[in-house]
Design a protein around this motif. Sequence first.
Motif, short mmCIF file in Angstrom:
data_model
loop_
_atom_site.label_atom_id
_atom_site.label_comp_id
_atom_site.label_asym_id
_atom_site.label_seq_id
_atom_site.Cartn_x
_atom_site.Cartn_y
_atom_site.Cartn_z
N LEU A 56 0.82 -1.20 0.00
CA LEU A 56 0.00 0.00 0.00
C LEU A 56 0.86 1.26 0.00
N TRP A 57 1.97 1.23 0.73
CA TRP A 57 2.87 2.39 0.73
C TRP A 57 3.47 2.62 -0.65
N LEU A 58 3.85 1.55 -1.31
CA LEU A 58 4.37 1.68 -2.67
C LEU A 58 3.30 2.26 -3.59
N ALA A 59 2.06 1.79 -3.41
CA ALA A 59 0.96 2.31 -4.24
C ALA A 59 0.78 3.81 -4.03
N GLU A 60 0.92 4.28 -2.79
CA GLU A 60 0.79 5.70 -2.52
C GLU A 60 1.94 6.50 -3.12
N VAL A 61 3.14 5.95 -3.11
CA VAL A 61 4.27 6.60 -3.77
C VAL A 61 3.97 6.76 -5.25
N VAL A 62 3.51 5.68 -5.88
CA VAL A 62 3.22 5.71 -7.32
C VAL A 62 2.11 6.71 -7.62
N ALA A 63 1.02 6.65 -6.85
CA ALA A 63 -0.12 7.53 -7.10
C ALA A 63 0.26 8.99 -6.96
N THR A 64 1.02 9.33 -5.92
CA THR A 64 1.39 10.73 -5.67
C THR A 64 2.43 11.21 -6.67
N THR A 65 3.35 10.35 -7.05
CA THR A 65 4.34 10.72 -8.07
C THR A 65 3.64 11.13 -9.35
N VAL B 265 7.23 11.16 -0.19
CA VAL B 265 8.24 10.57 -1.09
C VAL B 265 7.77 10.68 -2.54
N GLY B 266 6.51 10.35 -2.77
CA GLY B 266 5.97 10.44 -4.13
C GLY B 266 6.00 11.85 -4.68
N ALA B 267 5.74 12.83 -3.81
CA ALA B 267 5.76 14.22 -4.25
C ALA B 267 7.14 14.61 -4.76
N GLY C 8 -3.64 4.77 13.01
CA GLY C 8 -2.31 4.16 12.99
C GLY C 8 -1.75 3.95 11.60
N SER C 9 -2.62 3.98 10.59
CA SER C 9 -2.17 3.78 9.21
C SER C 9 -1.77 5.09 8.54
N VAL C 10 -2.10 6.21 9.17
CA VAL C 10 -1.88 7.52 8.54
C VAL C 10 -0.40 7.85 8.35
N PRO C 11 0.48 7.67 9.36
CA PRO C 11 1.88 8.06 9.15
C PRO C 11 2.54 7.38 7.96
N GLY C 12 2.29 6.10 7.76
CA GLY C 12 2.88 5.40 6.62
C GLY C 12 2.38 5.96 5.30
N PHE C 13 1.08 6.27 5.23
CA PHE C 13 0.52 6.82 4.00
C PHE C 13 1.09 8.21 3.71
N VAL C 14 1.15 9.05 4.74
CA VAL C 14 1.65 10.42 4.54
C VAL C 14 3.13 10.39 4.15
N ALA C 15 3.92 9.54 4.78
CA ALA C 15 5.33 9.44 4.42
C ALA C 15 5.49 9.02 2.97
N ALA C 16 4.68 8.05 2.54
CA ALA C 16 4.75 7.59 1.15
C ALA C 16 4.33 8.70 0.19
#
Length: 252
Positions: A127-136, A206-208, A195-203
């Motif tokens: 999921l973190w990788l997916a957020e990196v890709v989506a935000t990039t 990174v994506g940005a 508890g899932s928010v920090p990982g998503f925001v960090a990803a």
Amino acid sequence: MARRLSAEALGTLLLVTVVVGSGIAAQRLSPGDVGLQLLENSTATVLGLTVLILLFGPTSGAHFNPVVSLAGWFLGRRTHNGLTLSEVGAYTLAQVAGGIAGAVLANLMFGLPAVEISTTARTGSDLWLAEVVATTGLVALIFTLARTGRGALAAPAVGAYIGAAYWFTSSTSFANPAVTVGRVFSDTFAGIEPGSVPGFVAAQVVGAFLGVALVRWFHPDIDTPDTPGADTAARAVVPHATAPSGTERKSG
């Protein structure tokens, strides 16, 4: 500045209302069919986001997203065409407050308690990788349109990208820290546990920066003063005029 911040707060409020509200409606209309729920949720988000960019873009640039504001500052910092760092902070506060209020509004419209903390866990490297890709992709799209003079296409293009990313990413493409925080306050199909928010925001952060790197690679003159149209680095998402410090200039 007050008008710009109110536009960012209200725009993000309505965006989260669309996301959460359509998620609640999808659960009620199509119980037991997660695929149909996602289709209903993503369709509403595509249409709602497109309209909101058109509505608020001329006032604030229609960022509705802290990483977009941060990327605008980073790309425009050399020529001072983008937001200042203090403006990024103010935009972020307005966006996060709007995101939380949007979840509350959606809850109330559907007869739920105003605040329900989500219990939906969204964690893991996939999921973190997916957020990196989506935000990039989102950041690269927005600033490429700005750099190439096609900012008028931002509303449909960004809406289309987010709609597609709902389906091609395992995280369903939050791609937005303010929306991520807002969705904590809805224990529904669209929610995310705290508890899932920090990982998503960090990803997302990174994506940005990966998105910014792509823009700088493909458009290295994005903030060169003597390049025609170079100030487009500041025009995310929609071109708009501001007058900071008593001086007329374009900002994003």
